[in-house]
Write a protein that holds these residues in place. Structure first.
Motif, PDB file in Angstrom:
ATOM      1  N   HIS A 269       0.828  -1.199   0.000  1.00  0.00           N
ATOM      2  CA  HIS A 269       0.000   0.000   0.000  1.00  0.00           C
ATOM      3  C   HIS A 269       0.869   1.258   0.000  1.00  0.00           C
ATOM      4  O   HIS A 269       0.547   2.245  -0.675  1.00  0.00           O
ATOM      5  N   GLN A 270       1.978   1.227   0.730  1.00  0.00           N
ATOM      6  CA  GLN A 270       2.882   2.372   0.769  1.00  0.00           C
ATOM      7  C   GLN A 270       3.452   2.668  -0.615  1.00  0.00           C
ATOM      8  O   GLN A 270       3.660   3.840  -0.977  1.00  0.00           O
ATOM      9  N   ALA A 271       3.699   1.621  -1.401  1.00  0.00           N
ATOM     10  CA  ALA A 271       4.249   1.806  -2.741  1.00  0.00           C
ATOM     11  C   ALA A 271       3.259   2.491  -3.677  1.00  0.00           C
ATOM     12  O   ALA A 271       3.665   3.077  -4.690  1.00  0.00           O
ATOM     13  N   GLN A 272       1.974   2.444  -3.328  1.00  0.00           N
ATOM     14  CA  GLN A 272       0.938   3.004  -4.199  1.00  0.00           C
ATOM     15  C   GLN A 272       0.373   4.328  -3.697  1.00  0.00           C
ATOM     16  O   GLN A 272      -0.201   5.096  -4.477  1.00  0.00           O
ATOM     17  N   GLN A 273       0.509   4.602  -2.398  1.00  0.00           N
ATOM     18  CA  GLN A 273      -0.122   5.772  -1.801  1.00  0.00           C
ATOM     19  C   GLN A 273       0.920   6.690  -1.170  1.00  0.00           C
ATOM     20  O   GLN A 273       1.849   6.219  -0.503  1.00  0.00           O
ATOM     21  N   PRO A 274       0.782   8.018  -1.336  1.00  0.00           N
ATOM     22  CA  PRO A 274       1.763   8.948  -0.773  1.00  0.00           C
ATOM     23  C   PRO A 274       1.659   9.117   0.735  1.00  0.00           C
ATOM     24  O   PRO A 274       2.585   9.597   1.381  1.00  0.00           O
ATOM     25  N   GLY A 275       0.538   8.731   1.332  1.00  0.00           N
ATOM     26  CA  GLY A 275       0.366   8.894   2.772  1.00  0.00           C
ATOM     27  C   GLY A 275      -0.164  10.275   3.109  1.00  0.00           C
ATOM     28  O   GLY A 275      -0.312  11.157   2.246  1.00  0.00           O
ATOM     29  N   ILE A 276      -0.460  10.483   4.381  1.00  0.00           N
ATOM     30  CA  ILE A 276      -1.014  11.745   4.861  1.00  0.00           C
ATOM     31  C   ILE A 276      -0.189  12.264   6.028  1.00  0.00           C
ATOM     32  O   ILE A 276       0.654  11.547   6.567  1.00  0.00           O
ATOM     33  N   GLU A 277      -0.439  13.508   6.410  1.00  0.00           N
ATOM     34  CA  GLU A 277       0.249  14.116   7.536  1.00  0.00           C
ATOM     35  C   GLU A 277      -0.715  14.273   8.697  1.00  0.00           C
ATOM     36  O   GLU A 277      -1.760  14.896   8.562  1.00  0.00           O
ATOM     37  N   ARG A 278      -0.357  13.709   9.828  1.00  0.00           N
ATOM     38  CA  ARG A 278      -1.131  13.860  11.056  1.00  0.00           C
ATOM     39  C   ARG A 278      -0.141  14.287  12.159  1.00  0.00           C
ATOM     40  O   ARG A 278       0.373  15.379  12.127  1.00  0.00           O
ATOM     41  N   SER A 279       0.153  13.383  13.078  1.00  0.00           N
ATOM     42  CA  SER A 279       1.159  13.689  14.102  1.00  0.00           C
ATOM     43  C   SER A 279       2.562  13.295  13.659  1.00  0.00           C
ATOM     44  O   SER A 279       3.540  13.594  14.326  1.00  0.00           O
ATOM     45  N   ASN A 280       2.647  12.611  12.519  1.00  0.00           N
ATOM     46  CA  ASN A 280       3.921  12.060  12.062  1.00  0.00           C
ATOM     47  C   ASN A 280       4.840  13.138  11.493  1.00  0.00           C
ATOM     48  O   ASN A 280       4.417  14.018  10.739  1.00  0.00           O
ATOM     49  N   ILE A 281       6.120  13.043  11.873  1.00  0.00           N
ATOM     50  CA  ILE A 281       7.165  13.903  11.339  1.00  0.00           C
ATOM     51  C   ILE A 281       8.248  12.991  10.763  1.00  0.00           C
ATOM     52  O   ILE A 281       8.882  12.229  11.493  1.00  0.00           O
ATOM     53  N   GLY A 282       8.444  13.055   9.451  1.00  0.00           N
ATOM     54  CA  GLY A 282       9.505  12.278   8.826  1.00  0.00           C
ATOM     55  C   GLY A 282       9.148  10.841   8.507  1.00  0.00           C
ATOM     56  O   GLY A 282      10.001  10.073   8.072  1.00  0.00           O
ATOM     57  N   GLY A 283       7.907  10.434   8.700  1.00  0.00           N
ATOM     58  CA  GLY A 283       7.501   9.070   8.406  1.00  0.00           C
ATOM     59  C   GLY A 283       6.275   9.029   7.505  1.00  0.00           C
ATOM     60  O   GLY A 283       5.678  10.066   7.183  1.00  0.00           O
ATOM     61  N   TRP A 284       5.904   7.828   7.089  1.00  0.00           N
ATOM     62  CA  TRP A 284       4.727   7.617   6.239  1.00  0.00           C
ATOM     63  C   TRP A 284       3.550   7.183   7.093  1.00  0.00           C
ATOM     64  O   TRP A 284       3.675   6.293   7.939  1.00  0.00           O
ATOM     65  N   HIS A 285       2.414   7.821   6.890  1.00  0.00           N
ATOM     66  CA  HIS A 285       1.188   7.588   7.661  1.00  0.00           C
ATOM     67  C   HIS A 285       0.075   7.304   6.666  1.00  0.00           C
ATOM     68  O   HIS A 285      -0.262   8.148   5.829  1.00  0.00           O
ATOM     69  N   SER A 286      -0.495   6.113   6.704  1.00  0.00           N
ATOM     70  CA  SER A 286      -1.581   5.795   5.776  1.00  0.00           C
ATOM     71  C   SER A 286      -2.868   6.489   6.203  1.00  0.00           C
ATOM     72  O   SER A 286      -2.967   7.029   7.308  1.00  0.00           O
ATOM     73  N   LYS A 287      -3.866   6.461   5.339  1.00  0.00           N
ATOM     74  CA  LYS A 287      -5.199   6.880   5.744  1.00  0.00           C
ATOM     75  C   LYS A 287      -5.722   5.876   6.771  1.00  0.00           C
ATOM     76  O   LYS A 287      -5.166   4.782   6.943  1.00  0.00           O
ATOM     77  N   THR A 288      -6.815   6.235   7.448  1.00  0.00           N
ATOM     78  CA  THR A 288      -7.320   5.384   8.538  1.00  0.00           C
ATOM     79  C   THR A 288      -8.269   4.299   8.025  1.00  0.00           C
ATOM     80  O   THR A 288      -9.196   3.903   8.729  1.00  0.00           O
ATOM     81  N   ASP A 289      -8.008   3.810   6.825  1.00  0.00           N
ATOM     82  CA  ASP A 289      -8.898   2.823   6.206  1.00  0.00           C
ATOM     83  C   ASP A 289      -8.211   1.474   6.010  1.00  0.00           C
ATOM     84  O   ASP A 289      -8.542   0.722   5.091  1.00  0.00           O
ATOM     85  N   MET A 290      -7.258   1.136   6.878  1.00  0.00           N
ATOM     86  CA  MET A 290      -6.481  -0.082   6.675  1.00  0.00           C
ATOM     87  C   MET A 290      -7.343  -1.345   6.695  1.00  0.00           C
ATOM     88  O   MET A 290      -6.979  -2.356   6.090  1.00  0.00           O
ATOM     89  N   LEU A 291      -8.479  -1.292   7.371  1.00  0.00           N
ATOM     90  CA  LEU A 291      -9.351  -2.469   7.360  1.00  0.00           C
ATOM     91  C   LEU A 291      -9.896  -2.759   5.968  1.00  0.00           C
ATOM     92  O   LEU A 291     -10.348  -3.878   5.697  1.00  0.00           O
TER      93      LEU A 291
END
Length: 211
Positions: free
Chosen positions: A44-66
């Motif tokens: 999923h990380q290879a396909q999605q750019p991720g979002i910004e929440r509390s994360n600094i310097g890391g990849w954060h997916s959307k909250t739809d992992m289920l």
């Protein structure tokens, strides 16, 4: 000069109140589950750019992992809810009638990444599962004592002595390993200290709500 009040003494028992429950456990025989979760996250990380929440310097997916995490994600959510049920009481309601909702997302943290302090309003429990803990120091989950901000504004060095006679810390850090599951009340402010090791840390966060 002696006083008639000199013999007065304080007799008191120290009592700890308002316990905050934090569960730190380990999934048994979890290697296949963990491997499946990591494969889903990497794809999923290879396909999605991720979002910004509390994360600094890391990849954060959307909250739809289920929706994209497959059977392994569903199993992890089931175990997290089962654990939350053990720690929950609903006044005037039968436990079996309470329905639970789970929002799940993945975090991939390279060296230097961290998560800023935050909380999850409107949620009962927050949970974290460690898919890969990485190698080296740092990256600890920390929980802030919610009672301390106000007295610290008046006198920053103030601490309450606990029932063990020691000053209570304003922060509790948890060093985690691959396969660990941590559950805590979602209203506690928390974050992740900078990861100082090598490789990447991979974790899955969950918000557990009831209705």
């Amino acid at each position: 000069m002696a006083s008639e009040f000199d013999s007065i003494r304080v007799r008191a028992e120290q009592v700890g109140l308002f316990e905050t429950i934090v569960l730190h456990g380990r999934l048994s025989d979890a290697a296949p589950l963990t491997a499946a979760l990591e494969a889903s996250i990497r794809a999923h990380q290879a396909q999605q750019p991720g979002i910004e929440r509390s994360n600094i310097g890391g990849w954060h997916s959307k909250t739809d992992m289920l929706e994209w995490g497959g059977p392994a994600a569903a199993k992890l959510a089931e175990m997290a809810v089962r654990t939350a049920k053990r720690l929950s009481h609903f006044e005037g309601r039968e436990a079996a009638t309470v329905e639970w909702d789970v929002r799940m997302w993945a975090n991939v943290s390279p060296p230097g990444a961290l998560n800023m302090s935050h909380s999850h309003p409107g949620v009962l429990w927050a949970a974290v599962y460690y898919v890969a803990a990485g190698e080296g120091a740092g990256g600890e989950l920390y929980l802030e004592d919610p009672r301390f901000p106000l007295p610290q504004m008046t006198l920053p060095g103030f601490r309450v002595l606990g029932v063990d006679g020691q000053p209570q810390p304003v922060e509790h850090r948890i060093a985690s390993k691959t396969g660990d599951l941590i559950l805590f009340p979602a209203w506690i402010r928390h974050g992740v200290r900078p990861y100082l090791g090598s490789g990447e840390r991979i974790s899955i966060a969950m918000n557990l709500s009831a209705r």
